[in-house]
Design a protein around this motif. Structure first.
Motif, PDB file in Angstrom:
ATOM      1  N   TYR A   1      25.783   4.238  -2.809  1.00  0.00           N
ATOM      2  CA  TYR A   1      26.908   4.456  -3.731  1.00  0.00           C
ATOM      3  C   TYR A   1      27.510   5.813  -3.443  1.00  0.00           C
ATOM      4  O   TYR A   1      26.998   6.573  -2.605  1.00  0.00           O
ATOM      5  CB  TYR A   1      26.450   4.320  -5.191  1.00  0.00           C
ATOM      6  CG  TYR A   1      25.209   5.096  -5.572  1.00  0.00           C
ATOM      7  CD1 TYR A   1      23.942   4.554  -5.362  1.00  0.00           C
ATOM      8  CD2 TYR A   1      25.302   6.366  -6.144  1.00  0.00           C
ATOM      9  CE1 TYR A   1      22.794   5.263  -5.719  1.00  0.00           C
ATOM     10  CE2 TYR A   1      24.164   7.069  -6.505  1.00  0.00           C
ATOM     11  CZ  TYR A   1      22.907   6.520  -6.285  1.00  0.00           C
ATOM     12  OH  TYR A   1      21.782   7.214  -6.632  1.00  0.00           O
TER      13      TYR A   1
ATOM     14  N   TYR B   1      35.554  19.047  -9.474  1.00  0.00           N
ATOM     15  CA  TYR B   1      36.473  18.165  -8.746  1.00  0.00           C
ATOM     16  C   TYR B   1      37.882  18.700  -8.904  1.00  0.00           C
ATOM     17  O   TYR B   1      38.272  19.078 -10.027  1.00  0.00           O
ATOM     18  CB  TYR B   1      36.370  16.727  -9.294  1.00  0.00           C
ATOM     19  CG  TYR B   1      37.124  15.692  -8.475  1.00  0.00           C
ATOM     20  CD1 TYR B   1      36.977  15.639  -7.085  1.00  0.00           C
ATOM     21  CD2 TYR B   1      37.959  14.778  -9.080  1.00  0.00           C
ATOM     22  CE1 TYR B   1      37.649  14.692  -6.328  1.00  0.00           C
ATOM     23  CE2 TYR B   1      38.641  13.813  -8.334  1.00  0.00           C
ATOM     24  CZ  TYR B   1      38.486  13.776  -6.964  1.00  0.00           C
ATOM     25  OH  TYR B   1      39.157  12.840  -6.221  1.00  0.00           O
TER      26      TYR B   1
ATOM     27  N   LEU C   1      21.403  17.525 -15.184  1.00  0.00           N
ATOM     28  CA  LEU C   1      21.004  16.490 -14.223  1.00  0.00           C
ATOM     29  C   LEU C   1      19.532  16.692 -13.886  1.00  0.00           C
ATOM     30  O   LEU C   1      19.001  17.800 -14.010  1.00  0.00           O
ATOM     31  CB  LEU C   1      21.816  16.625 -12.926  1.00  0.00           C
ATOM     32  CG  LEU C   1      23.274  16.176 -12.905  1.00  0.00           C
ATOM     33  CD1 LEU C   1      23.860  16.413 -11.522  1.00  0.00           C
ATOM     34  CD2 LEU C   1      23.398  14.695 -13.264  1.00  0.00           C
TER      35      LEU C   1
ATOM     36  N   GLU D   1      28.888   5.647 -10.822  1.00  0.00           N
ATOM     37  CA  GLU D   1      29.891   4.597 -11.047  1.00  0.00           C
ATOM     38  C   GLU D   1      30.432   4.607 -12.474  1.00  0.00           C
ATOM     39  O   GLU D   1      31.427   3.955 -12.754  1.00  0.00           O
ATOM     40  CB  GLU D   1      29.293   3.224 -10.741  1.00  0.00           C
ATOM     41  CG  GLU D   1      28.982   3.071  -9.269  1.00  0.00           C
ATOM     42  CD  GLU D   1      29.358   1.707  -8.739  1.00  0.00           C
ATOM     43  OE1 GLU D   1      28.891   0.711  -9.330  1.00  0.00           O
ATOM     44  OE2 GLU D   1      30.107   1.648  -7.757  1.00  0.00           O
TER      45      GLU D   1
ATOM     46  N   VAL E   1      35.500  10.584 -15.044  1.00  0.00           N
ATOM     47  CA  VAL E   1      35.995  11.966 -15.035  1.00  0.00           C
ATOM     48  C   VAL E   1      36.855  12.217 -13.790  1.00  0.00           C
ATOM     49  O   VAL E   1      37.889  12.888 -13.849  1.00  0.00           O
ATOM     50  CB  VAL E   1      34.811  12.959 -15.127  1.00  0.00           C
ATOM     51  CG1 VAL E   1      35.298  14.396 -15.007  1.00  0.00           C
ATOM     52  CG2 VAL E   1      34.060  12.772 -16.437  1.00  0.00           C
ATOM     53  N   GLU E   2      36.437  11.626 -12.674  1.00  0.00           N
ATOM     54  CA  GLU E   2      37.237  11.776 -11.443  1.00  0.00           C
ATOM     55  C   GLU E   2      38.655  11.269 -11.672  1.00  0.00           C
ATOM     56  O   GLU E   2      39.631  11.923 -11.336  1.00  0.00           O
ATOM     57  CB  GLU E   2      36.601  10.971 -10.296  1.00  0.00           C
ATOM     58  CG  GLU E   2      35.384  11.645  -9.683  1.00  0.00           C
ATOM     59  CD  GLU E   2      34.606  10.706  -8.764  1.00  0.00           C
ATOM     60  OE1 GLU E   2      35.133   9.622  -8.435  1.00  0.00           O
ATOM     61  OE2 GLU E   2      33.476  11.052  -8.389  1.00  0.00           O
TER      62      GLU E   2
ATOM     63  N   PHE F   1      19.461  14.686  -8.446  1.00  0.00           N
ATOM     64  CA  PHE F   1      19.409  13.226  -8.427  1.00  0.00           C
ATOM     65  C   PHE F   1      20.590  12.704  -9.235  1.00  0.00           C
ATOM     66  O   PHE F   1      20.737  13.012 -10.414  1.00  0.00           O
ATOM     67  CB  PHE F   1      18.074  12.756  -9.044  1.00  0.00           C
ATOM     68  CG  PHE F   1      18.039  11.283  -9.368  1.00  0.00           C
ATOM     69  CD1 PHE F   1      18.289  10.330  -8.378  1.00  0.00           C
ATOM     70  CD2 PHE F   1      17.747  10.836 -10.654  1.00  0.00           C
ATOM     71  CE1 PHE F   1      18.264   8.975  -8.676  1.00  0.00           C
ATOM     72  CE2 PHE F   1      17.716   9.487 -10.960  1.00  0.00           C
ATOM     73  CZ  PHE F   1      17.978   8.555  -9.969  1.00  0.00           C
ATOM     74  N   VAL F   2      21.449  11.949  -8.562  1.00  0.00           N
ATOM     75  CA  VAL F   2      22.558  11.290  -9.263  1.00  0.00           C
ATOM     76  C   VAL F   2      22.295   9.787  -9.216  1.00  0.00           C
ATOM     77  O   VAL F   2      22.345   9.190  -8.145  1.00  0.00           O
ATOM     78  CB  VAL F   2      23.921  11.617  -8.618  1.00  0.00           C
ATOM     79  CG1 VAL F   2      25.031  10.769  -9.224  1.00  0.00           C
ATOM     80  CG2 VAL F   2      24.250  13.091  -8.769  1.00  0.00           C
ATOM     81  N   PRO F   3      21.957   9.182 -10.355  1.00  0.00           N
ATOM     82  CA  PRO F   3      21.719   7.736 -10.337  1.00  0.00           C
ATOM     83  C   PRO F   3      23.031   6.965 -10.171  1.00  0.00           C
ATOM     84  O   PRO F   3      24.107   7.487 -10.495  1.00  0.00           O
ATOM     85  CB  PRO F   3      21.091   7.452 -11.698  1.00  0.00           C
ATOM     86  CG  PRO F   3      21.470   8.597 -12.562  1.00  0.00           C
ATOM     87  CD  PRO F   3      21.762   9.765 -11.682  1.00  0.00           C
ATOM     88  N   VAL F   4      22.930   5.741  -9.686  1.00  0.00           N
ATOM     89  CA  VAL F   4      24.128   4.928  -9.428  1.00  0.00           C
ATOM     90  C   VAL F   4      24.941   4.729 -10.707  1.00  0.00           C
ATOM     91  O   VAL F   4      26.180   4.742 -10.685  1.00  0.00           O
ATOM     92  CB  VAL F   4      23.760   3.580  -8.758  1.00  0.00           C
ATOM     93  CG1 VAL F   4      22.862   2.730  -9.651  1.00  0.00           C
ATOM     94  CG2 VAL F   4      25.003   2.788  -8.390  1.00  0.00           C
TER      95      VAL F   4
ATOM     96  N   MET G   1      27.926  14.594 -19.744  1.00  0.00           N
ATOM     97  CA  MET G   1      27.267  13.738 -18.754  1.00  0.00           C
ATOM     98  C   MET G   1      25.760  13.872 -18.871  1.00  0.00           C
ATOM     99  O   MET G   1      25.128  14.640 -18.138  1.00  0.00           O
ATOM    100  CB  MET G   1      27.731  14.175 -17.364  1.00  0.00           C
ATOM    101  CG  MET G   1      28.269  13.043 -16.549  1.00  0.00           C
ATOM    102  SD  MET G   1      28.783  13.632 -14.958  1.00  0.00           S
ATOM    103  CE  MET G   1      30.413  14.233 -15.311  1.00  0.00           C
TER     104      MET G   1
ATOM    105  N   MET H   1      30.902   9.639 -14.002  1.00  0.00           N
ATOM    106  CA  MET H   1      31.491  10.461 -12.930  1.00  0.00           C
ATOM    107  C   MET H   1      32.827   9.886 -12.468  1.00  0.00           C
ATOM    108  O   MET H   1      33.809  10.609 -12.311  1.00  0.00           O
ATOM    109  CB  MET H   1      30.540  10.501 -11.733  1.00  0.00           C
ATOM    110  CG  MET H   1      29.657  11.719 -11.706  1.00  0.00           C
ATOM    111  SD  MET H   1      28.725  11.726 -10.165  1.00  0.00           S
ATOM    112  CE  MET H   1      28.269  13.434 -10.075  1.00  0.00           C
TER     113      MET H   1
ATOM    114  N   TRP I   1      25.262   8.341  -1.359  1.00  0.00           N
ATOM    115  CA  TRP I   1      23.847   8.269  -1.682  1.00  0.00           C
ATOM    116  C   TRP I   1      23.287   6.977  -1.077  1.00  0.00           C
ATOM    117  O   TRP I   1      23.924   5.913  -1.198  1.00  0.00           O
ATOM    118  CB  TRP I   1      23.632   8.222  -3.189  1.00  0.00           C
ATOM    119  CG  TRP I   1      23.953   9.521  -3.868  1.00  0.00           C
ATOM    120  CD1 TRP I   1      25.185  10.000  -4.163  1.00  0.00           C
ATOM    121  CD2 TRP I   1      23.014  10.501  -4.314  1.00  0.00           C
ATOM    122  NE1 TRP I   1      25.104  11.219  -4.774  1.00  0.00           N
ATOM    123  CE2 TRP I   1      23.771  11.557  -4.890  1.00  0.00           C
ATOM    124  CE3 TRP I   1      21.628  10.603  -4.298  1.00  0.00           C
ATOM    125  CZ2 TRP I   1      23.168  12.690  -5.428  1.00  0.00           C
ATOM    126  CZ3 TRP I   1      21.029  11.732  -4.855  1.00  0.00           C
ATOM    127  CH2 TRP I   1      21.798  12.765  -5.407  1.00  0.00           C
TER     128      TRP I   1
END
Lengths: 777, 70
Positions: free
Chosen positions: A766, B31, B40, B57, B63-64, B50-53, B1, B60, A750
């Motif tokens: 990020y 994943y 979302l 960080e 979970v990864e 839209f995935v905010p930072v 989430m 997400m 992003w």
């Protein structure tokens, strides 16, 4: 890793072996734990530990022949710990210890014990504790047998009677003045009881109606104490030549016999898994290096034994034997709070589980594979090999976490792509006797050094010097990607063959190690040996201050290459430096945190490795591996690369520089290839991709964040290129910034940006690995 | 989430293509073979998310890691 291999590996780590004292004690009193408890003033716990191993603690603490003391490691640095005196002290100073445990369920078998010395009484006590009905026959009118040979001062009668009360508590039946062989025959005991233990002290075997072997000894199996009659067991003083008395040995025999009789009555194997019974020599290694020698604590009143304070002081002299040789020198092994034996089991479990959480992934991927553990291990256990094999299995099983190593693998693929890989013979020469392989990280960190070194080698060496710019494949090998490694290395080997097998010159110790292992037929040499032999470039002393000392950080890849260590030191001396050796150097050197891709799998650990390493000397460091230099410098340590001293511009303080960021490392490689192609071989450089022409503006502060997030400029360029050409972006109504995302391969990036005057200002970038399914409503 | 946890209040992002403000909606994320729906912010028309930072960080990444060790 199969069960057998696991067993072998686990056995190589001796940390869980008992200390020498406990191993030499035939009943294995946990002296180390007892001393630790006394040292902290906890006499009750100490007494409990002692009582756990001996049924008659008061007696044995006064008359034990203490085989533990002669093997005590403290004896190598001062005097052995006075273990028997500590045993007595813990009983003297513990508050009353209450008997613990539940009475066992009574069994319907009866056991006769002949002889009420320590051996017979121990057997009777142990059997009664297991629920058997135990009956002791003693020819004398009192219990204790030969313990009455000791003086009353040494062994007061009240201590004896207090200890023997334990027999009553567990319900042992006593028959005094009952002499076997006279008052009753062994045959009768055999028919009246289910098993018999003979511990008649020095009473002659013949008197009991038992046969002897040719040498006149009782026929007793030393493992089970079984005799020729399967119901009859025998031990104690009868097993020892007269004059060789051992109270603790008799007690141990009593316990061994009780175990055998229990097994006999339960109809299970008498001999299985008994190797740890009785005294043995421990395999636990314990270094006494650096331990201050101390004499034994003096007893102010010998007749009373240690006072409370004296006991604490004596217990504090116990060095608490353990090995941990590898854990002491390796930050990785230390950071997981265990030791190899534990780790190997965790790794094995991690590889074996089918479902559930794999807790040891990080443990497996954090090792630098440097092999320092093997160097210091008395059994040569190499955790790096264990971890590397485990990584290979994880990759094979499809269980390797993608985030662990993907970034450095992509870096390796970039190094070996058309953008930065290059193989050429020396311009103007038809063939080459030598092939210079500077390594991808030197090209990334200091491309000018590659260019200058190559020029110097071409000038100095006969028969043509070729150049090969690429990665040796170490990241693939380290990460367990066996196939990727062999494909990549196969390519290198084929090119080397096509050049008619020139002698390979390495500036990177990892490359050297990889080639030595995987291309053993090649003639290889380190750049440092070549420079040591050919002589150094002219006018190189500009950066040196005669007599100034540099601390050498040997690269872990050269651990066993003494000739390379010497060449580096020779060069430094020729340059006028004084050579300073770090405590861990040469074959015991430490990894900088890059080896095994530690930094990518566990950056916090790698930082702590770097911090620990750079704290070892105040002098500037000297590294001869580009990654070592950049990593040590990243911790704020002034570190020179050996080539900085040879080819650095006069007066340039290269020790102070930080290594380039990931993006710049790639750019350096690509630019180096382009520049050399053009200058030396007159070839046109490759055209850049469209996205590569996107100009970015990034603040230094954001640069640091991008470095931590492992985001390259090319990743950002790809996002912007995609967003600008497709129109897929978000607009911030407040700031006017644009936000777009793109997934070139496994990772989605992003970028928040703004376009102005032909370039793009980046505000943030990020990434994540989770995939998002975007669908129009 | 929950996106509201990561970005309190109303988001200021519009879909540049459709010119529409983003709205909370169900999005499939996945994943290593595990897929699950999450809320979302996304464009109500074209579905651009839209995935905010903070989310990338935070939750997400968490979970990864969890799925990588499973």
């Amino acid at each position: 890793m199969d069960q057998e291999e696991l067993g072998k590996l686990e056995a190589s780590c001796t940390q869980e072996q008992p200390p020498a004292c406990a191993a030499a004690c035939p009943v294995h009193v946990d002296v180390r734990a007892m001393a630790a408890a006394i040292a902290r003033g906890d006499f009750a716990s100490a007494a409990k530990i002692f009582r756990k191993s001996v049924p008659f603690p008061g007696i044995i603490s006064r008359i034990c022949d203490h085989p533990c003391q002669s093997v005590c490691k403290r004896g190598e640095v001062g005097e052995a710990v006075s273990i028997r005196a500590l045993e007595k002290a813990c009983l003297d100073w513990a508050k009353e210890v209450s008997a613990s445990g539940f009475p066992p369920s009574a069994k319907d078998k009866r056991v006769a014990v002949v002889g009420a010395g320590l051996s017979g009484l121990t057997a009777a006590f142990e059997l009664a504790k297991k629920g058997y009905s135990a009956e002791v026959f003693e020819k004398e009118s009192r219990l204790g047998g030969s313990i009455f040979r000791f003086s009353r001062e040494q062994l007061p009668e009240e201590v004896i009677s207090a200890d023997l009360k334990a027999l009553e508590k567990v319900g042992v039946t006593i028959r005094l003045s009952a002499e076997a062989g006279r008052d009753m025959l062994i045959d009768d005991l055999c028919s009246d009881f289910d098993a018999v233990y003979l511990a008649p002290g020095e009473q002659l075997a013949g008197e009991l109606g038992f046969g002897l072997d040719a040498a006149g000894r009782w026929i007793i199996d030393p493992l089970t104490l079984g005799t020729t009659n399967p119901k009859v067991f025998a031990g104690g003083a009868v097993r020892r030549p007269s004059g060789n008395r051992s109270p603790i040995g008799s007690m141990a025999d009593g316990r061994r016999a009780a175990i055998s009789i229990d097994r006999f009555l339960q109809k299970v194997s008498l001999s299985a898994s008994r190797s740890s019974e009785g005294a043995f020599e421990t395999r636990l290694f314990t270094s006494t290096e650096g331990i201050e020698p101390l004499p034994a604590t003096v007893m102010s009143d010998v007749s009373r034994g240690y006072s409370l304070e004296e006991a604490v002081s004596e217990a504090k002299r116990c060095i608490q034997c353990q090995c941990l040789e590898c854990v002491k020198v390796c930050e990785y092994l230390n950071s997981f709070k265990g030791y190899p034996k534990k780790y190997i089991r965790q790794i094995y479990n991690n590889l074996s589980i089918v479902m559930g959480h794999r807790h040891a992934n990080k443990l497996i991927n954090s090792c630098s594979l440097c092999g320092l553990c093997r160097e210091v291990c008395p059994e040569n256990l190499h955790m790096g090999t264990v971890c590397k094999d485990a990584r290979g299995i994880m990759v094979e099983q499809g269980r390797m976490p993608p985030s662990a190593h993907e970034f450095p693998i992509r870096d390796m693929l970039f190094s070996n792509s058309e953008k930065s890989a290059l193989t050429r013979c020396q311009p103007g020469k038809s063939g080459c006797n030598h092939l210079f392989f500077p390594g991808c990280q030197l090209s990334a960190s200091a491309p000018e050094h590659v260019r200058k070194t190559y020029g110097f080698l071409c000038e100095k060496l006969e028969g043509g010097v070729g150049l090969m710019l690429r990665c040796c494949g170490a990241p693939a090998e380290w990460s367990g990607r066996t196939q990727l490694f062999s494909d990549s290395f196969g390519n290198i080997a084929a090119q080397w063959e096509a050049m008619e097998r020139p002698r390979l010159i390495f500036a990177c110790s990892t490359c050297y190690e990889i080639f030595k292992t995987h291309l053993p037929e090649a003639d290889i040499v380190s750049l440092w040996e070549v420079l040591d032999r050919t002589g150094l470039p002219e006018g190189v002393c500009e950066n040196t201050v005669p007599g100034r000392s540099l601390a050498i950080h040997d690269a872990c890849g050269t651990r066993h290459e003494k000739h390379i260590h010497e060449a580096v030191r020779n060069i430094l001396r020729k340059l006028g430096f004084a050579v300073e050796e770090l405590a861990l150097s040469g074959e015991r050197t430490e990894c900088c945190g890059y080896g095994g891709l530690m930094f990518f799998a566990n950056p916090e650990l790698a930082r702590s490795v770097i911090r620990k390493r750079i704290a070892q000397s105040d002098s500037d460091y000297l590294a001869y591996c580009a990654m070592c230099r950049d990593y040590l410098a990243s911790g704020g340590k002034r570190t020179w690369h050996l080539l900085d001293l040879l080819f650095g511009a006069p007066g340039e303080d290269l020790a102070n520089r930080k290594g380039p960021v990931y993006t710049l490392r790639r750019e350096h490689r690509a630019r180096l290839k382009d520049a050399l192609l053009e200058e030396l071989w007159g070839e046109e450089p490759m055209e850049k991709e469209k996205y590569g022409r996107i100009r970015l503006r990034i603040t230094d502060e954001l640069r640091e964040t991008l470095e931590r997030r492992q985001i390259l400029d090319s990743d950002i360029q790809k996002v912007i290129d995609f967003a600008e050409s497709s129109g897929a972006k978000l607009l911030n109504s407040h700031t006017g910034h644009l936000l777009a995302h793109y997934k070139p391969a496994a990772v989605t990036y992003w970028v928040e940006y703004e376009a102005a005057e032909g370039q793009f200002t980046v505000f943030n970038a990020y990434c994540h690995r989770m995939e998002i399914t975007e669908r129009a409503s | 989430m929950n996106p509201k946890e990561a970005v309190p209040g109303k988001v200021e992002w519009l879909c540049s293509k459709c010119g529409l403000p983003l709205e909370v909606g169900k999005v499939e994320v996945g994943y290593l073979g595990s897929m699950f729906p999450v809320d979302l912010y996304k464009c109500p028309k074209c579905g651009q998310v839209f995935v905010p930072v903070e989310l990338a960080e935070g939750k997400m990444a968490e979970v990864e890691k969890l799925l990588e060790d499973k």
